[in-house]
Design a protein around this motif. Structure first.
Motif, mmCIF file in Angstrom:
data_model
loop_
_atom_site.group_PDB
_atom_site.id
_atom_site.type_symbol
_atom_site.label_atom_id
_atom_site.label_comp_id
_atom_site.label_asym_id
_atom_site.label_seq_id
_atom_site.Cartn_x
_atom_site.Cartn_y
_atom_site.Cartn_z
ATOM 1 N N UNK A 145 0.806 -1.222 0.000
ATOM 2 C CA UNK A 145 0.000 0.000 0.000
ATOM 3 C C UNK A 145 0.836 1.267 0.000
ATOM 4 N N UNK A 146 1.995 1.224 0.649
ATOM 5 C CA UNK A 146 2.851 2.409 0.690
ATOM 6 C C UNK A 146 4.285 1.979 0.953
ATOM 7 N N UNK A 147 5.221 2.640 0.282
ATOM 8 C CA UNK A 147 6.650 2.373 0.446
ATOM 9 C C UNK A 147 7.331 3.659 0.877
ATOM 10 N N UNK A 148 7.979 3.639 2.040
ATOM 11 C CA UNK A 148 8.698 4.792 2.562
ATOM 12 C C UNK A 148 10.193 4.559 2.368
ATOM 13 N N UNK A 149 10.869 5.496 1.721
ATOM 14 C CA UNK A 149 12.292 5.325 1.445
ATOM 15 C C UNK A 149 12.923 6.680 1.186
ATOM 16 N N UNK A 150 14.225 6.660 1.024
ATOM 17 C CA UNK A 150 14.947 7.839 0.563
ATOM 18 C C UNK A 150 15.340 7.602 -0.882
ATOM 19 N N UNK A 151 15.805 8.635 -1.542
ATOM 20 C CA UNK A 151 16.312 8.480 -2.904
ATOM 21 C C UNK A 151 17.725 7.923 -2.790
ATOM 22 N N UNK A 152 17.812 6.620 -2.545
ATOM 23 C CA UNK A 152 19.097 5.998 -2.260
ATOM 24 C C UNK A 152 20.051 6.107 -3.439
ATOM 25 N N UNK A 153 19.563 5.862 -4.629
ATOM 26 C CA UNK A 153 20.425 5.922 -5.808
ATOM 27 C C UNK A 153 20.945 7.344 -6.017
ATOM 28 N N UNK A 302 -9.112 4.339 6.352
ATOM 29 C CA UNK A 302 -9.689 4.396 5.020
ATOM 30 C C UNK A 302 -9.230 5.564 4.184
ATOM 31 N N UNK A 303 -8.189 6.255 4.633
ATOM 32 C CA UNK A 303 -7.698 7.397 3.885
ATOM 33 C C UNK A 303 -6.742 6.948 2.783
ATOM 34 N N UNK A 304 -6.681 7.715 1.716
ATOM 35 C CA UNK A 304 -5.756 7.424 0.633
ATOM 36 C C UNK A 304 -4.367 7.940 0.991
ATOM 37 N N UNK A 305 -3.360 7.161 0.657
ATOM 38 C CA UNK A 305 -1.974 7.568 0.883
ATOM 39 C C UNK A 305 -1.191 7.351 -0.408
ATOM 40 N N UNK A 306 -0.115 8.105 -0.618
ATOM 41 C CA UNK A 306 0.698 7.900 -1.825
ATOM 42 C C UNK A 306 1.325 6.504 -1.827
ATOM 43 N N UNK A 307 1.552 5.973 -2.990
ATOM 44 C CA UNK A 307 2.202 4.666 -3.121
ATOM 45 C C UNK A 307 3.667 4.755 -2.694
ATOM 46 N N UNK A 308 4.296 5.874 -2.977
ATOM 47 C CA UNK A 308 5.701 6.072 -2.640
ATOM 48 C C UNK A 308 5.876 7.377 -1.868
ATOM 49 N N UNK A 309 6.635 7.323 -0.780
ATOM 50 C CA UNK A 309 7.008 8.513 -0.021
ATOM 51 C C UNK A 309 8.536 8.558 0.027
ATOM 52 N N UNK A 310 9.118 9.613 -0.529
ATOM 53 C CA UNK A 310 10.573 9.716 -0.631
ATOM 54 C C UNK A 310 11.070 10.806 0.319
ATOM 55 N N UNK A 311 11.932 10.412 1.248
ATOM 56 C CA UNK A 311 12.426 11.305 2.286
ATOM 57 C C UNK A 311 13.762 11.927 1.875
#
Length: 344
Positions: A145-153, A302-311
């Motif tokens: 549902x959601x992936x939290x990450x940094x822009x590792x590359x 039940x709220x919508x969240x972004x598929x990707x969150x980039x920190x």
């Protein structure tokens, strides 16, 4: 905070373990799932149960992540079933399948074995259980549902450019990698090498795997120092390994010959080393723990969240250390993350 202690995989009792002197915080070492619950918070998700799955929990960054997850879950009144695979992909699959059988409301997870644990992810998918993933992304035909990450590359490319600038395009460098199965580890290597390999004056004279371990990095760096008489810089895929490398370099009497960088920026020890000039710097890698639980709360409502969150992943150096470290109290400062700017 209370701890419930029922083991579903053996005849051992967690309550018995606790009575025998094993604390709830130490239960992870046993590999048994355990439940953390709080009734004090009154929020829209209070009383719901989430699973929290880690591939292992001995690394300082993973320990900080666990604290962030459990602390935020407690504030929201969520019950948390915590599992630790103890570096076993097979155990991680069993843990995920167990969470599916238990029928938790949602799973927050991090894995270093994205390829291997697909059966466990599919079990959660088949049960219709939402998944919030931290750090390394999942692989294969699975849903989350959601992936939290940094822009590792991108961060690794910035690290490569930093090395080019600091070395003025000339020098010998060595590289110490983390766990090969980790997507984050792979990207930290790939992005950095893209930049380094484009600068023929800089040579990667040695590289090795230390699995994010300080002790293993100590040994790897000792081998590098014996094999290479001319090293100008050490690129480490996390701070644990940077500290192991530093120990080897110091013991060899070669501290003034090279600089070292890492990733994470979590532990006060690391930040103190940067403040003192022992480590050149590190690139912040958030734990994502507290934010992942906040995302989980929104999904459960039940709220919508972004598929990707980039920190963001800024570099910490001696010049900006005060933004991230309080030298007086020897504690880290965590800059606030603007969740709205990330899309929440």
């Amino acid at each position: 905070m209370t701890t419930k202690t029922t083991d579903t995989r053996s005849g051992l009792s967690r309550r018995g373990l606790i009575k025998g002197g094993l604390s709830a915080s130490a239960l992870a070492v046993t590999g048994f799932p355990f439940v953390i619950g709080s009734a004090r918070a009154k929020s829209p998700v209070a009383g719901k149960t989430i699973g929290f799955s880690q591939s292992y929990a001995t690394d300082e960054w993973l320990k900080a992540q666990r604290q962030d997850v459990l602390g935020t879950a407690e504030k929201l009144g969520l019950k948390t079933i915590v599992t630790d695979a103890r570096e076993s992909p097979a155990q991680e699959i069993r843990n995920l399948e167990d969470l599916a059988v238990r029928g938790v409301d949602l799973v927050v997870m991090i894995t270093y074995y994205a390829d291997a644990v697909q059966p466990g992810i599919k079990a959660l998918n088949d049960a219709g259980i939402p998944i919030v993933v931290m750090s390394s992304s999942l692989k294969g035909n699975v849903n989350f549902d959601c992936h939290l990450a940094a822009d590792t590359l991108g961060t690794a490319r910035r690290a490569g450019q930093y090395y080019v600038e600091q070395l003025k395009g000339q020098g010998n460098v060595v590289q110490i990698e983390g766990k090969p199965g980790s997507v984050v580890n792979q990207e930290r290597g790939r992005g950095w090498r893209e930049v380094i390999d484009a600068n023929p004056g800089i040579k990667v004279v040695s590289k090795g795997i230390a699995n994010y371990s300080r002790a293993e990095a100590l040994q790897v760096m000792q081998d590098f120092l014996q094999a290479q008489k001319d090293i100008d810089a050490v690129y480490c895929h996390n701070d644990n390994m940077a500290k192991g490398a530093l120990q080897a370099i110091t013991e060899a009497g070669r501290k003034g010959e090279m600089f070292i960088t890492g990733f994470d920026g979590i532990s006060p020890e690391t930040l103190e080393m940067i403040a003192n000039g022992d480590l050149r710097g590190t690139f912040v890698y958030p734990t994502f723990g507290g934010e992942a639980v906040e995302v989980a709360s929104r999904i459960l409502q039940g709220q919508k969240v972004p598929k990707e969150l980039v920190f963001p992943s800024p570099m910490i150096t001696k010049e900006n250390i005060a933004e991230f470290y309080d030298a007086g109290t020897k504690t880290r400062r965590v800059p606030a993350v603007d969740l709205k700017s990330l899309g929440l």
